[in-house]
Motif scaffolding. Structure first.
Motif, PDB file in Angstrom:
ATOM      1  N   PRO A   1       0.826  -1.212   0.000  1.00 33.73           N
ATOM      2  CA  PRO A   1       0.000   0.000   0.000  1.00 33.73           C
ATOM      3  C   PRO A   1       0.860   1.262   0.000  1.00 33.73           C
ATOM      4  CG  PRO A   1      -0.804  -1.571   1.625  1.00 33.73           C
ATOM      5  CD  PRO A   1       0.523  -2.081   1.152  1.00 33.73           C
ATOM      6  N   ASP A   2       0.560   2.174  -0.903  1.00 35.72           N
ATOM      7  CA  ASP A   2       1.158   3.500  -0.942  1.00 35.72           C
ATOM      8  C   ASP A   2       0.273   4.357  -1.836  1.00 35.72           C
ATOM      9  OD1 ASP A   2       2.848   5.587  -0.413  1.00 35.72           O
ATOM     10  OD2 ASP A   2       4.493   4.881  -1.685  1.00 35.72           O
ATOM     11  N   HIS A   3       0.508   5.649  -1.836  1.00 39.48           N
ATOM     12  CA  HIS A   3      -0.290   6.593  -2.632  1.00 39.48           C
ATOM     13  C   HIS A   3      -1.780   6.428  -2.343  1.00 39.48           C
ATOM     14  CE1 HIS A   3       3.479   7.267  -4.700  1.00 39.48           C
ATOM     15  NE2 HIS A   3       3.545   5.990  -4.997  1.00 39.48           N
ATOM     16  N   LEU A   4      -2.075   6.219  -1.071  1.00 42.26           N
ATOM     17  CA  LEU A   4      -3.477   6.005  -0.691  1.00 42.26           C
ATOM     18  C   LEU A   4      -4.306   7.279  -0.831  1.00 42.26           C
ATOM     19  CD1 LEU A   4      -3.003   3.643   2.381  1.00 42.26           C
ATOM     20  CD2 LEU A   4      -3.455   3.047   0.002  1.00 42.26           C
ATOM     21  N   ASP A   5      -3.638   8.438  -0.967  1.00 42.94           N
ATOM     22  CA  ASP A   5      -4.383   9.659  -1.276  1.00 42.94           C
ATOM     23  C   ASP A   5      -5.031   9.560  -2.651  1.00 42.94           C
ATOM     24  OD1 ASP A   5      -1.711   9.613  -2.251  1.00 42.94           O
ATOM     25  OD2 ASP A   5      -1.832  11.752  -2.722  1.00 42.94           O
ATOM     26  N   ASN A   6      -4.440   8.749  -3.529  1.00 39.45           N
ATOM     27  CA  ASN A   6      -5.000   8.544  -4.864  1.00 39.45           C
ATOM     28  C   ASN A   6      -5.871   7.292  -4.921  1.00 39.45           C
ATOM     29  OD1 ASN A   6      -5.215   8.830  -7.832  1.00 39.45           O
ATOM     30  ND2 ASN A   6      -3.935   7.003  -7.863  1.00 39.45           N
ATOM     31  N   TYR A   7      -5.390   6.197  -4.332  1.00 40.35           N
ATOM     32  CA  TYR A   7      -6.091   4.921  -4.470  1.00 40.35           C
ATOM     33  C   TYR A   7      -7.235   4.739  -3.471  1.00 40.35           C
ATOM     34  CZ  TYR A   7      -2.632   3.229  -7.802  1.00 40.35           C
ATOM     35  OH  TYR A   7      -1.849   3.065  -8.913  1.00 40.35           O
ATOM     36  N   GLY A   8      -7.106   5.337  -2.304  1.00 40.01           N
ATOM     37  CA  GLY A   8      -8.171   5.232  -1.318  1.00 40.01           C
ATOM     38  C   GLY A   8      -7.991   4.109  -0.329  1.00 40.01           C
ATOM     39  N   ASP A   9      -7.634   2.912  -0.790  1.00 35.95           N
ATOM     40  CA  ASP A   9      -7.444   1.780   0.110  1.00 35.95           C
ATOM     41  C   ASP A   9      -6.451   0.800  -0.509  1.00 35.95           C
ATOM     42  OD1 ASP A   9      -8.915  -0.503  -1.376  1.00 35.95           O
ATOM     43  OD2 ASP A   9     -10.427   1.067  -1.316  1.00 35.95           O
ATOM     44  N   PRO A  10      -5.834  -0.069   0.310  1.00 34.31           N
ATOM     45  CA  PRO A  10      -4.826  -0.997  -0.195  1.00 34.31           C
ATOM     46  C   PRO A  10      -5.324  -1.913  -1.307  1.00 34.31           C
ATOM     47  CG  PRO A  10      -4.705  -0.874   2.191  1.00 34.31           C
ATOM     48  CD  PRO A  10      -5.934  -0.116   1.792  1.00 34.31           C
ATOM     49  N   ARG A  11      -6.579  -2.333  -1.228  1.00 33.24           N
ATOM     50  CA  ARG A  11      -7.107  -3.245  -2.250  1.00 33.24           C
ATOM     51  C   ARG A  11      -6.997  -2.647  -3.649  1.00 33.24           C
ATOM     52  NH1 ARG A  11      -6.916  -8.075  -2.439  1.00 33.24           N
ATOM     53  NH2 ARG A  11      -5.990  -7.609  -4.443  1.00 33.24           N
ATOM     54  N   ALA A  12      -7.260  -1.353  -3.746  1.00 31.70           N
ATOM     55  CA  ALA A  12      -7.192  -0.689  -5.046  1.00 31.70           C
ATOM     56  C   ALA A  12      -5.763  -0.674  -5.591  1.00 31.70           C
ATOM     57  CB  ALA A  12      -7.729   0.732  -4.936  1.00 31.70           C
ATOM     58  N   VAL A  13      -4.766  -0.602  -4.687  1.00 27.74           N
ATOM     59  CA  VAL A  13      -3.371  -0.652  -5.113  1.00 27.74           C
ATOM     60  C   VAL A  13      -3.072  -2.009  -5.745  1.00 27.74           C
ATOM     61  CG1 VAL A  13      -0.964  -0.526  -4.363  1.00 27.74           C
ATOM     62  CG2 VAL A  13      -2.675   0.979  -3.322  1.00 27.74           C
ATOM     63  N   TYR A  14      -3.447  -3.074  -5.050  1.00 21.81           N
ATOM     64  CA  TYR A  14      -3.203  -4.423  -5.574  1.00 21.81           C
ATOM     65  C   TYR A  14      -3.949  -4.650  -6.891  1.00 21.81           C
ATOM     66  CZ  TYR A  14      -1.074  -5.476  -1.056  1.00 21.81           C
ATOM     67  OH  TYR A  14      -0.259  -5.466   0.051  1.00 21.81           O
ATOM     68  N   ASP A  15      -5.165  -4.151  -6.982  1.00 19.03           N
ATOM     69  CA  ASP A  15      -5.944  -4.314  -8.209  1.00 19.03           C
ATOM     70  C   ASP A  15      -5.278  -3.622  -9.390  1.00 19.03           C
ATOM     71  OD1 ASP A  15      -7.816  -5.794  -6.851  1.00 19.03           O
ATOM     72  OD2 ASP A  15      -9.279  -4.171  -6.661  1.00 19.03           O
ATOM     73  N   SER A  16      -4.660  -2.467  -9.140  1.00 18.56           N
ATOM     74  CA  SER A  16      -4.009  -1.743 -10.237  1.00 18.56           C
ATOM     75  C   SER A  16      -2.828  -2.540 -10.787  1.00 18.56           C
ATOM     76  CB  SER A  16      -3.549  -0.356  -9.774  1.00 18.56           C
ATOM     77  OG  SER A  16      -2.445  -0.444  -8.897  1.00 18.56           O
ATOM     78  N   PHE A  17      -2.078  -3.216  -9.917  1.00 13.60           N
ATOM     79  CA  PHE A  17      -0.968  -4.037 -10.406  1.00 13.60           C
ATOM     80  C   PHE A  17      -1.480  -5.256 -11.169  1.00 13.60           C
ATOM     81  CE2 PHE A  17       1.559  -1.488  -7.525  1.00 13.60           C
ATOM     82  CZ  PHE A  17       2.780  -1.430  -8.175  1.00 13.60           C
ATOM     83  N   ALA A  18      -2.596  -5.804 -10.738  1.00 12.10           N
ATOM     84  CA  ALA A  18      -3.189  -6.915 -11.485  1.00 12.10           C
ATOM     85  C   ALA A  18      -3.585  -6.463 -12.890  1.00 12.10           C
ATOM     86  CB  ALA A  18      -4.403  -7.455 -10.734  1.00 12.10           C
ATOM     87  N   ARG A  19      -4.117  -5.265 -12.996  1.00 12.70           N
ATOM     88  CA  ARG A  19      -4.474  -4.721 -14.305  1.00 12.70           C
ATOM     89  C   ARG A  19      -3.225  -4.445 -15.139  1.00 12.70           C
ATOM     90  NH1 ARG A  19      -7.890   0.385 -13.102  1.00 12.70           N
ATOM     91  NH2 ARG A  19      -8.002   0.488 -15.392  1.00 12.70           N
ATOM     92  N   PHE A  20      -2.149  -4.042 -14.477  1.00 13.50           N
ATOM     93  CA  PHE A  20      -0.889  -3.821 -15.188  1.00 13.50           C
ATOM     94  C   PHE A  20      -0.401  -5.119 -15.822  1.00 13.50           C
ATOM     95  CE2 PHE A  20       3.846  -3.770 -14.941  1.00 13.50           C
ATOM     96  CZ  PHE A  20       4.075  -2.787 -15.893  1.00 13.50           C
ATOM     97  N   VAL A  21      -0.488  -6.213 -15.079  1.00  8.47           N
ATOM     98  CA  VAL A  21      -0.065  -7.516 -15.608  1.00  8.47           C
ATOM     99  C   VAL A  21      -0.855  -7.872 -16.856  1.00  8.47           C
ATOM    100  CG1 VAL A  21      -0.017  -9.997 -15.106  1.00  8.47           C
ATOM    101  CG2 VAL A  21       0.800  -8.358 -13.405  1.00  8.47           C
ATOM    102  N   GLU A  22      -2.107  -7.483 -16.900  1.00  3.85           N
ATOM    103  CA  GLU A  22      -2.944  -7.785 -18.060  1.00  3.85           C
ATOM    104  C   GLU A  22      -2.484  -7.057 -19.319  1.00  3.85           C
ATOM    105  OE1 GLU A  22      -6.853  -6.807 -16.758  1.00  3.85           O
ATOM    106  OE2 GLU A  22      -7.017  -8.558 -15.423  1.00  3.85           O
ATOM    107  N   ARG A  23      -1.613  -6.069 -19.176  1.00  3.22           N
ATOM    108  CA  ARG A  23      -1.112  -5.315 -20.327  1.00  3.22           C
ATOM    109  C   ARG A  23       0.264  -5.798 -20.781  1.00  3.22           C
ATOM    110  NH1 ARG A  23      -3.951  -1.075 -21.730  1.00  3.22           N
ATOM    111  NH2 ARG A  23      -2.165  -0.055 -22.720  1.00  3.22           N
ATOM    112  N   VAL A  24       0.833  -6.783 -20.099  1.00  2.00           N
ATOM    113  CA  VAL A  24       2.150  -7.312 -20.466  1.00  2.00           C
ATOM    114  C   VAL A  24       2.009  -8.282 -21.621  1.00  2.00           C
ATOM    115  CG1 VAL A  24       4.172  -8.569 -19.626  1.00  2.00           C
ATOM    116  CG2 VAL A  24       2.961  -6.994 -18.107  1.00  2.00           C
ATOM    117  N   GLY A  25       2.950  -8.211 -22.571  1.00  4.06           N
ATOM    118  CA  GLY A  25       2.831  -9.021 -23.778  1.00  4.06           C
ATOM    119  C   GLY A  25       3.472 -10.384 -23.731  1.00  4.06           C
ATOM    120  N   GLU A  26       4.625 -10.528 -23.057  1.00  7.23           N
ATOM    121  CA  GLU A  26       5.380 -11.771 -23.152  1.00  7.23           C
ATOM    122  C   GLU A  26       5.792 -12.356 -21.801  1.00  7.23           C
ATOM    123  OE1 GLU A  26       8.776 -11.124 -25.577  1.00  7.23           O
ATOM    124  OE2 GLU A  26       7.652 -10.261 -27.250  1.00  7.23           O
TER     125      GLU A  26
END
Length: 468
Positions: free
Chosen positions: A193-218
């Motif tokens: 958890p970090d940047h909680l001023d933007n994300y609001g809660d830790p769960r949203a931080v983890y979800d954003s990284f999961a979405r990042f993985v979905e954009r990886v090609g190889e």
């Protein structure tokens, strides 16, 4: 800056004439530099002149000091950073004209397009890991293009256009804009958890990284020791990505062991490959280097070559950067601004002390960054500073935030578990050099930490020590 939404990037050649609002910033100036080297017309504005502004002008950019609507005349694309407010006259004029307005991350994605793209993400360690990878690949002859959130000691630059086909970039999760990147290969060093001023809660931080993985090609490279990054493995495998794990965990694909402090550096072994020696200290850097080894393998670079490249890495600005020595006291500076980062750097400082004198102490000088982060992590900051022998806590560097009642550096100082007299709250920054010099003695290491202007104190502390 709410008027600019996350958008899918376009190719760099489609950007046309590009104007950067806040062109002197580290991230913005780097992208501008790369576009200029590709022959793209670039203009920009900034509140004040700087070395970066001067360098961009020398490369052909038109840079205005101050902001005015007239600066976006004859422009096709406007790039903005999160520091730009909605009231900025250039932004307002660009929107009135219906120009393409994109955030910095979309511009970064545009210059990465068409290259073999490597993005390094994570709550901590991404600047150092991106810098390590860049320098190591340069030493291997790959000459990558790169864009890092700090300056390389070797080049003095945070971004440049290389002649090779690889583009290495730091992926900043702070505002979620790293979701505009679509790398072929990605590293996730850790997720906390970090940047909680933007994300609001830790769960949203983890979800954003999961979405990042979905954009990886190889290929996805993740640290097996960190629960947050390890949780991304099944997501990546479900997408059919190649997954490489690294760390001290028994089941890591690249398993690290025999981590030994070695003066100002560290040595370690990667099981099945061999020993690696770094010129920067800390267990965390052994892990960062192993991530680099994993990426190099995915790019087809042999272990022996990347090992030699890693040995040449001299660090990045503000990442345990040496500021000088006087009176037998060594002073370093770090950008650390999260409890985990403080703890890693203070352990590295302890390794340095033990490697040299064994009897010296670690003196931490910490400036909390952002009122919201101080409120969220006061307990964690205090616990981390307890790893030092003495701690000096400055007041909060508010940056983009307004002060909050009851939130100050004293909130952190009160949480430090050191004996009375070994923790000081110093609300006046100008008092710190003399305060630290009065506490330090030969053999000690002083480490200034924080994402604000605490970095200016290192040379002043060295001068104060020299004057005694």
């Amino acid at each position: 800056m709410s008027l600019v939404k996350l958008v899918e990037p376009v190719a760099a050649e489609e950007l046309g004439r590009v104007h950067f609002i806040g062109i002197g910033g580290a991230g913005m100036s780097g992208i501008a530099r790369i576009l200029l080297k590709r022959g793209v017309p670039v203009s920009g504005s900034d509140a004040r002149t700087s070395e970066m502004v001067t360098a961009l002008r020398e490369l052909g950019a038109t840079v205005h000091i101050g902001h005015a609507a007239s600066h976006v005349k004859n422009v096709d694309t406007v790039v903005v950073s999160t520091a730009i407010r909605d009231s900025n006259p250039e932004l307002g004029e660009a929107l009135r004209q219906g120009l393409r307005v994109i955030p910095r991350a979309a511009a970064l994605a545009s210059v990465m397009a068409g290259r073999r793209a490597v993005a390094v993400a994570g709550t901590h360690g991404k600047t150092t890991t991106t810098s390590m990878l860049t320098v190591a690949l340069q030493k291997c002859g790959a000459d990558p293009s790169y864009c890092v959130g700090g300056q390389l000691v070797t080049t003095g630059l945070g971004a440049d256009e290389g002649s090779g086909g690889v583009f290495v970039a730091e992926a900043d999760e702070s505002d979620g804009s790293f979701l505009m990147l679509a790398p072929d290969i990605a590293v996730v060093t850790n997720v906390e958890p970090d940047h909680l001023d933007n994300y609001g809660d830790p769960r949203a931080v983890y979800d954003s990284f999961a979405r990042f993985v979905e954009r990886v090609g190889e290929t996805l490279v993740v640290c097996a020791d960190d629960p947050g990054s390890a949780a991304l493995v099944p997501i990546a495998r479900a997408r059919g990505l190649e997954v490489v794990t690294y760390g001290e965990a028994e089941d890591a694909d690249l398993r690290v062991g025999d981590i030994v402090p070695d003066g100002m550096g560290v040595s370690f072994r990667v099981h099945g490959h061999g020993e690696v020696r770094l010129a920067v200290p800390g267990r965390h850097n052994a892990l960062n280097a192993t991530a680099v080894i994993a990426v190099a393998a995915a790019l087809g670079v042999p272990f022996d070559a990347i090992r030699d490249g890693l040995a040449a890495f001299g660090g990045a600005k503000r990442r345990f950067e040496a500021k000088g020595e006087a009176g037998g006291v060594a002073v370093f500076d770090s950008y650390a601004h999260h409890p985990t980062e403080l703890a890693a750097d203070l352990r590295a400082a302890r390794d340095v002390v033990n490697s040299f004198s064994g009897s010296g102490r670690v003196i931490a000088v910490f400036q909390p960054h952002l009122y919201s982060r101080t409120r969220f992590f006061a307990d964690g900051f205090g616990a981390a500073l307890g790893l030092a022998d003495e701690a000096v806590v400055l007041d909060v560097y508010g940056a983009r935030e307004d002060p909050e009642p009851g939130v100050s550096g004293a909130l952190v100082a009160d949480k430090v578990p050191l004996p009375p007299g070994r923790v000081a709250y110093a609300p006046r920054r100008e008092d710190v050099p003399a305060l630290v010099a009065g506490r330090a003695r030969p053999g000690d290491v002083v480490l200034t930490m924080g994402a604000g202007d605490v970095t200016e104190l290192g040379p002043r502390i060295v001068a104060e020590l020299a004057a005694r």
